[in-house]
Design a protein around this motif. Structure first.
Motif, PDB file in Angstrom:
ATOM      1  N   LYS A   1       0.837  -1.210   0.000  1.00  0.00           N
ATOM      2  CA  LYS A   1       0.000   0.000   0.000  1.00  0.00           C
ATOM      3  C   LYS A   1       0.869   1.256   0.000  1.00  0.00           C
ATOM      4  CE  LYS A   1      -3.815   2.292   2.226  1.00  0.00           C
ATOM      5  NZ  LYS A   1      -4.683   2.406   3.368  1.00  0.00           N
ATOM      6  N   GLN A   2       1.909   1.279   0.832  1.00  0.00           N
ATOM      7  CA  GLN A   2       2.807   2.434   0.881  1.00  0.00           C
ATOM      8  C   GLN A   2       3.520   2.620  -0.459  1.00  0.00           C
ATOM      9  OE1 GLN A   2       5.446   1.981   4.209  1.00  0.00           O
ATOM     10  NE2 GLN A   2       3.831   2.233   5.721  1.00  0.00           N
ATOM     11  N   ALA A   3       3.930   1.536  -1.082  1.00  0.00           N
ATOM     12  CA  ALA A   3       4.627   1.618  -2.364  1.00  0.00           C
ATOM     13  C   ALA A   3       3.700   2.159  -3.457  1.00  0.00           C
ATOM     14  CB  ALA A   3       5.171   0.247  -2.758  1.00  0.00           C
ATOM     15  N   ILE A   4       2.452   1.737  -3.454  1.00  0.00           N
ATOM     16  CA  ILE A   4       1.496   2.231  -4.455  1.00  0.00           C
ATOM     17  C   ILE A   4       1.182   3.701  -4.204  1.00  0.00           C
ATOM     18  CG2 ILE A   4      -0.883   2.020  -5.301  1.00  0.00           C
ATOM     19  CD1 ILE A   4      -0.549  -1.036  -4.954  1.00  0.00           C
ATOM     20  N   GLU A   5       1.053   4.093  -2.951  1.00  0.00           N
ATOM     21  CA  GLU A   5       0.828   5.506  -2.641  1.00  0.00           C
ATOM     22  C   GLU A   5       2.007   6.351  -3.113  1.00  0.00           C
ATOM     23  OE1 GLU A   5      -0.053   5.479   1.559  1.00  0.00           O
ATOM     24  OE2 GLU A   5      -2.134   4.852   1.210  1.00  0.00           O
ATOM     25  N   LEU A   6       3.209   5.837  -2.932  1.00  0.00           N
ATOM     26  CA  LEU A   6       4.395   6.537  -3.425  1.00  0.00           C
ATOM     27  C   LEU A   6       4.377   6.607  -4.953  1.00  0.00           C
ATOM     28  CD1 LEU A   6       7.080   7.873  -2.593  1.00  0.00           C
ATOM     29  CD2 LEU A   6       8.136   5.629  -2.798  1.00  0.00           C
ATOM     30  N   PHE A   7       3.950   5.545  -5.604  1.00  0.00           N
ATOM     31  CA  PHE A   7       3.820   5.504  -7.053  1.00  0.00           C
ATOM     32  C   PHE A   7       2.874   6.624  -7.531  1.00  0.00           C
ATOM     33  CE2 PHE A   7       1.372   3.945 -10.747  1.00  0.00           C
ATOM     34  CZ  PHE A   7       2.376   3.658 -11.657  1.00  0.00           C
ATOM     35  N   PHE A   8       1.747   6.799  -6.848  1.00  0.00           N
ATOM     36  CA  PHE A   8       0.769   7.792  -7.244  1.00  0.00           C
ATOM     37  C   PHE A   8       1.172   9.217  -6.903  1.00  0.00           C
ATOM     38  CE2 PHE A   8      -2.490   4.305  -7.154  1.00  0.00           C
ATOM     39  CZ  PHE A   8      -2.746   4.353  -8.509  1.00  0.00           C
TER      40      PHE A   8
END
Length: 178
Positions: A166-173
């Motif tokens: 989840k943190q990695a996807i938030e960083l992606f966005f």
């Protein structure tokens, strides 16, 4: 027996990859002979193809359903990534390596098409529909980068898997800049 062979083969292929899985292992787990396996399947490659086809059909259906929910774009992507993490807890890199370097070219082509239609297409459709994505971002490129990111968290320890993804996807966005 056909479905039981596919069930055991899927588990072994997902844990060990194509090269490290043998029909002998499958037969031993099922307590049958190898000729019994070959009654249902021509060879190990056919078993692999049938496993991947069955998995791709299920994954494609579920990813499409998740992408159709009434959530935000980011919530849809996170739920789709979590689904892959739960249903597909092995390295996509290993799967792609197996497809590209181990199987005959015709089977590899068919599996790559399955992957594009079942795994990639639901994400790509979602990216292409999203109006908030910068016009300079190529949806195809963005989805490839997202899959690289998701793959990094598919086989991580269970206790940190979802939160890290989840943190990695938030960083992606949202990036790292304010």
């Amino acid at each position: 027996m056909y479905e039981e062979i596919l069930d055991v083969a899927e588990e072994l292929f997902m844990k060990q990859g194509y090269n490290d899985t043998s029909t002998r292992q499958i037969a031993k787990i099922l307590e049958i002979t190898q000729p019994n396996i070959y009654y249902h399947f021509k060879n190990k490659e056919e078993i692999y193809y049938q496993v991947m086809q069955r998995l791709a059909n299920e994954v494609g259906k579920n990813l499409s359903e998740l992408s159709a929910k009434e959530n935000s774009f980011e919530e849809k992507i996170i739920s789709m990534a979590f689904y892959l993490q739960k249903r597909h807890p092995f390295s996509l890199f290993m799967m792609m390596h197996d497809i590209q370097h181990t199987l005959n070219p015709e089977t590899a082509r068919k599996l790559f098409t399955l992957w594009q239609d079942s795994y990639k297409r639901p994400f790509l459709d979602l990216f292409e529909r999203e109006s908030q994505i910068r016009t300079s971002v190529d949806p195809e490129f963005a989805v490839r980068q997202l899959f690289i990111l998701i793959s990094a968290y598919l086989d991580s320890p269970a206790e940190v898997r979802e939160e890290n993804l989840k943190q990695a996807i938030e960083l992606f966005f949202h990036g790292v800049l304010q």
